[in-house]
Design an enzyme around this catalytic site. Structure first.
Site, PDB file in Angstrom:
ATOM      1  N   ALA A 218       0.859  -1.194   0.000  1.00 29.70           N
ATOM      2  CA  ALA A 218       0.000   0.000   0.000  1.00 29.70           C
ATOM      3  C   ALA A 218       0.891   1.239   0.000  1.00 29.70           C
ATOM      4  O   ALA A 218       2.084   1.157  -0.275  1.00 29.70           O
ATOM      5  CB  ALA A 218      -0.922  -0.022   1.210  1.00 29.70           C
ATOM      6  N   ASN A 219       0.320   2.388   0.273  1.00 29.97           N
ATOM      7  CA  ASN A 219       1.125   3.614   0.352  1.00 29.97           C
ATOM      8  C   ASN A 219       0.550   4.523   1.425  1.00 29.97           C
ATOM      9  O   ASN A 219      -0.451   4.201   2.052  1.00 29.97           O
ATOM     10  CB  ASN A 219       1.186   4.302  -1.015  1.00 29.97           C
ATOM     11  CG  ASN A 219      -0.194   4.634  -1.531  1.00 29.97           C
ATOM     12  OD1 ASN A 219      -0.903   5.452  -0.956  1.00 29.97           O
ATOM     13  ND2 ASN A 219      -0.600   3.977  -2.606  1.00 29.97           N
ATOM     14  N   ARG A 220       1.179   5.675   1.627  1.00 31.86           N
ATOM     15  CA  ARG A 220       0.835   6.519   2.772  1.00 31.86           C
ATOM     16  C   ARG A 220      -0.355   7.448   2.537  1.00 31.86           C
ATOM     17  O   ARG A 220      -0.665   8.274   3.385  1.00 31.86           O
ATOM     18  CB  ARG A 220       2.040   7.382   3.155  1.00 31.86           C
ATOM     19  CG  ARG A 220       3.190   6.607   3.725  1.00 31.86           C
ATOM     20  CD  ARG A 220       4.278   7.571   4.151  1.00 31.86           C
ATOM     21  NE  ARG A 220       5.501   6.888   4.490  1.00 31.86           N
ATOM     22  CZ  ARG A 220       5.722   6.267   5.646  1.00 31.86           C
ATOM     23  NH1 ARG A 220       4.797   6.264   6.574  1.00 31.86           N
ATOM     24  NH2 ARG A 220       6.864   5.657   5.879  1.00 31.86           N
ATOM     25  N   ALA A 285      -4.025   7.604  -4.860  1.00 30.82           N
ATOM     26  CA  ALA A 285      -2.631   7.185  -5.017  1.00 30.82           C
ATOM     27  C   ALA A 285      -2.677   5.712  -5.414  1.00 30.82           C
ATOM     28  O   ALA A 285      -2.664   4.813  -4.566  1.00 30.82           O
ATOM     29  CB  ALA A 285      -1.875   7.381  -3.719  1.00 30.82           C
TER      30      ALA A 285
END
Ligand code: CTP
Length: 408
Positions: A218-220, A285
Site C-alpha cells: 500500500a502507500n501513505r 494514489a
C-alpha cells in the site's frame, strides 16, 4: 435507541450465510422490531421456513403466487406493511435481480412494490463480490437510494479469504438503529452552485495489492484530499460519486461512496461510470504495480531472501482521458523534484485537461493537513496555498469548473 415497533421485512436469499439469518431475526425482535421473513427459493435450500417461523413468531413468506399466503398477507400488503426491507444475506444474484428490476419471485416483487427504505447486506465469494458486474449492480442500487451494510473482510465459507462475509447480525442491528428508516432519495440531486447539474467522479485514497492472505502493498495516502474534493464538489451543487480505496476518512454528506481495495477494482468501478460524468478527478494514489501471483494462504517465514514479481496496473486516469466524449479530466502529480516539468509532461502524456502537482517527501503531501498545489492546464497555471486541504479543494474546483464551462 431501538427499533421499537418498527415493521421489518427480512428477505433472505440463497447463500451459505443464510444460516446467520435466524440469529438476525432474533436480534431484530430483541431490539423491538416486528419481523416478517421472506425466503427465496435458494434460501430454503439452506434454512427451512419452520426455523424462521419459530424465531419470528410469524408465518414465513416464500411464494409469489401462493393462494394461502395471498389470502393471509399478500405481496402488496406486505410491501405496504413494511417500514423497512432488509435483505441479509443478499447474494450476487439477488443484487443483480434487484438492479435489473425483476419481479419474478416474492422478494424482488416486494422490493419493486414497496416505498419503504431497503437495506442490503451482501455476502458472497470474494471473487464474485469484486466482479465488475456485481460492483455495477451495487452502484446502481446505491444510486437508487438503497443502503448497503458490509460485506466484511475475513475467511469465507470456501476456505478462502477476502471481502464477502455477511456483517455479523449484532452489527447489522446496530447499523439499522444508527440509521433510522428514512424515505429513499435517489441520486442526491443537485440544487444550486457553480457545479449544479454536473456529475463529478473522484478517486481517492490508496490502493492495496495483496501479497498473500494477510499482507499487502500500500502507500501513505490518507485519502484526505480526495474526500475534501468530494465534499467541496457536493457543496458546489454537483452530484458526486467517490470511489475510495481503504481510508478512515468519513464519507461527506450526500456523496455516493463506492469502496474498493485494489487498483483493478478502482479501474473497473471508475471506467463503468466515467462516460456518464462531467468531471473526473483522479486524487487516488493508485499502486502502479500489483503482485503477479498473490497467494490465497498466509506465506510462511522461511528466513530466506524472497523476490516479489510485480506486473503493471492499468492507468485509470489515462484510460478515462482516452475515452471518446469522456469527462473533463483532472489528474494529480506527486513529485519529489522538477515539479512543474514533470507535471506538464504528465498533462501531455496522459492527455489530461488539467493537472494539480504537489511536492512530496520531507513531510509534505501525504498524511499532512496543509498543502500547496501547482495547477497547470494547456494554456495556464496557478499556485494554490499553502492552505488547508478543504480550502485548496474549494479553490481547485473553482478553477476546474471555469475550465469545464469554457470547454462547454
Ligand atoms: N493514476 C491513475 N491510475 C494509475 C496510476 C496513477 O489513475 N494506475 C493517477 C493518479 O490518481 C494521479 C495521476 O495518475 O492523478 C498521477 O499519478 P503518478 O503516480 O504521480 O504518476 P505516474 O504516471 O505513475 O508517474 P510516476 O509515478 O513515474 O511519477
Amino acid at each position: 435507541m431501538t427499533l421499537s415497533a418498527e415493521r421489518i421485512v427480512l428477505g433472505v436469499s440463497g447463500g451459505i450465510a443464510a444460516y446467520k439469518a435466524p440469529d438476525l431475526v432474533r436480534r431484530l425482535r430483541e431490539a423491538g422490531a416486528e419481523v416478517r421473513v421472506v425466503l427465496t427459493q435458494g434460501a430454503r435450500a439452506f434454512v427451512g421456513p419452520l426455523t424462521f417461523q419459530a424465531v419470528s413468531h410469524q408465518p414465513v413468506h416464500t411464494d409469489l403466487l401462493d393462494p394461502a399466503a395471498e389470502a393471509g398477507m399478500g405481496h402488496l400488503e406486505l410491501a405496504r406493511w413494511a417500514d423497512r426491507v432488509v435483505i441479509a444475506p443478499a447474494t450476487a444474484d439477488c443484487l443483480a435481480r434487484l438492479a435489473a428490476g425483476l419481479a419474478d419471485d416474492l422478494l424482488t416483487t416486494l422490493c419493486l412494490a414497496t416505498e419503504a427504505p431497503i437495506t442490503v447486506c451482501p455476502a458472497m465469494n470474494h471473487v464474485m463480490w469484486r466482479a465488475a458486474a456485481t460492483q455495477d449492480n451495487l452502484a446502481t442500487l446505491v444510486q437508487r437510494g438503497i443502503d448497503v451494510i458490509g460485506p466484511e473482510e475475513g475467511s469465507l465459507a470456501e476456505g478462502e479469504s477476502g471481502p464477502g462475509r455477511l456483517t455479523e447480525p449484532a452489527e447489522v442491528v446496530r447499523r439499522l438503529i444508527a440509521a433510522p428508516a428514512a424515505p429513499r432519495t435517489a441520486g442526491h440531486a443537485p440544487k444550486s452552485g457553480p457545479l449544479a447539474g454536473r456529475h463529478v467522479l473522484i478517486t481517492a485514497g490508496p490502493t492495496r495489492e495483496a501479497i498473500d492472505a494477510v499482507r499487502f502493498i500500500a502507500n501513505r495516502s490518507s485519502g484526505r484530499m480526495g474526500f475534501a474534493l468530494a465534499a467541496a464538489a457536493q457543496a458546489s451543487g454537483a452530484r458526486v460519486t467517490l470511489i475510495a480505496g481503504p481510508s478512515t476518512e468519513p464519507t461527506p454528506t450526500n456523496v455516493e461512496r463506492i469502496d474498493v481495495e485494489t487498483a483493478l477494482e478502482m479501474h473497473a468501478a471508475t471506467l463503468a461510470r466515467a462516460s456518464a460524468s462531467d468531471l473526473f478527478i483522479a486524487a487516488a494514489a493508485v499502486a502502479d504495480y500489483r503482485v503477479a501471483d498473490p497467494v490465497t494462504h498466509k506465506l510462511k517465514n522461511s528466513r530466506e531472501q524472497q523476490t516479489l514479481a510485480l506486473v503493471a496496473n492499468p492507468d485509470i486516469l489515462r484510460d478515462v482521458a482516452a475515452l471518446p466524449n469522456g469527462p473533463f479530466t483532472l489528474g494529480f502529480a506527486a513529485e519529489t523534484e522538477a515539479l512543474e516539468e514533470h507535471a506538464r509532461h504528465k498533462l501531455t502524456a496522459k492527455g489530461l485537461d488539467m493537472i494539480a502537482a504537489n511536492r512530496v517527501g520531507d513531510g509534505m503531501g501525504f498524511e499532512v493537513a496543509d498543502n500547496t498545489l501547482h495547477v497547470l492546464w494547456p494554456d495556464g497555471a496557478v499556485t494554490l496555498g499553502p492552505a488547508t486541504k478543504g480550502q485548496i479543494a474549494h479553490d481547485l474546483l473553482t478553477i476546474a469548473g471555469e475550465q469545464l464551462d469554457g470547454a462547454g
